[in-house]
Design an enzyme around this catalytic site. Structure first.
Site, PDB file in Angstrom:
ATOM      1  N   PRO A  70     -35.127-108.371  29.756  1.00 40.16           N
ATOM      2  CA  PRO A  70     -34.217-107.313  29.290  1.00 40.16           C
ATOM      3  C   PRO A  70     -32.908-107.304  30.072  1.00 40.16           C
ATOM      4  CG  PRO A  70     -36.185-106.377  30.324  1.00 40.16           C
ATOM      5  CD  PRO A  70     -36.341-107.852  30.377  1.00 40.16           C
ATOM      6  N   GLU A  71     -31.809-107.336  29.354  1.00 44.33           N
ATOM      7  CA  GLU A  71     -30.483-107.270  29.964  1.00 44.33           C
ATOM      8  C   GLU A  71     -29.926-105.856  29.765  1.00 44.33           C
ATOM      9  OE1 GLU A  71     -28.763-109.546  31.612  1.00 44.33           O
ATOM     10  OE2 GLU A  71     -29.973-111.336  31.299  1.00 44.33           O
TER      11      GLU A  71
END
Ligand SMILES: [Zn+2]
Length: 268
Positions: A2-3
């Site tokens: 996840p960014e």
């Protein structure tokens, strides 16, 4: 992994079910993720009302009326699941609200983390203390100052959390492409105009990704709803050897131990 846009989408999804709600039950189903859950997590959160949510870099923030903030990081594989019919092996932390909603923090690889921090001490929390500004709050003069005289590659500098917080490899590559800046260019040599274009590009690539994630939000409350992951399309990222819009070809190099994707024709 996840960014920032996934974390932002997660926070917005959680806000829909947590904002203003009282936490009625907390269950840690193991002692730790990347590090131990706070020992008094249940005691401090049970009965607390959620006053708001937020994000700093790639951390999600859940503020309560006890002047505590639960700070979570999704690590490599974390996600929040809302009202799933049944618990799964990797649902490591459960929160229940007075509306009867059950949230599960699922993290198979356990690189994520959960901490409790006094809300008014967040800025001094060790992981936050040295962070640069949020990518949406970049100020032209301030960024110019931070890059001034720097001979390190702009790609490496933008990946430095002290210069911009939480931007992430994908979005550094995409923003440099959009601004037409070669990733190896010395940070201090980026012209006035192109630095302005870069700030706009950073905001755009992140906003577009958050919008793409937002379209997954409508599904999150379904029994299979999961916050945190969505597919996106990129102009250069992970496209080595594929054509650029200009007719050139996307190249990959390694900088600071991470892959950089760029177009040698479009980026100077
Ligand atoms: Zn190109």
């Amino acid at each position: 992994m996840p960014e920032l846009p996934e974390v932002e989408t997660t926070v917005r999804g959680l806000a829909r079910v947590l904002e203003g709600r009282r936490i009625t039950r907390v269950e840690a189903r193991r002692a730790d993720l990347r590090h131990a859950f706070p020992k008094d997590l249940g005691q401090r959160l049970t009965g607390a009302r959620v006053t708001g949510l937020g994000r700093r870099a790639k951390y999600g923030l859940i503020h309560t009326d006890r002047d505590d903030t639960m700070v979570f990081h999704l690590g490599m594989s974390g996600s929040w699941r809302i009202d799933h019919a049944k618990l799964e092996k990797h649902d490591h932390l459960l929160l229940e609200t007075d509306a009867g909603t059950r949230l599960a923090l699922n993290d198979p690889r356990r690189f994520g983390s959960v901490d409790l921090v006094a809300t008014d001490e967040l800025d001094d929390w060790p992981a936050f203390r040295a962070l640069g500004p949020e990518p949406f709050d970049l100020d032209f003069r301030d960024l110019q100052k931070r890059l001034s005289g720097r001979t390190a590659a702009i790609k490496v500098l933008l990946s430095d959390q002290r210069i911009v917080a939480g931007l992430g490899n994908i979005y550094v590559c995409e923003a440099l492409y959009r601004a037409g800046i070669h990733p190896k260019r010395a940070g201090g040599s980026v012209s006035f105009d192109r630095l302005k274009r870069l700030i706009v590009a950073i905001g755009e690539v992140l906003a577009e990704a958050i919008e793409a994630g937002g379209s997954t939000l409508k599904d999150f409350a379904s029994p299979d709803g999961e916050l945190g992951y969505f597919s996106k399309s990129f102009a250069v990222y992970d496209r080595e050897g594929q054509p650029c819009r200009c007719g050139g070809m996307v190249k990959r190099i390694v900088q600071g131990g991470r892959s950089t994707f760029y177009c040698p024709k479009c980026q100077r």
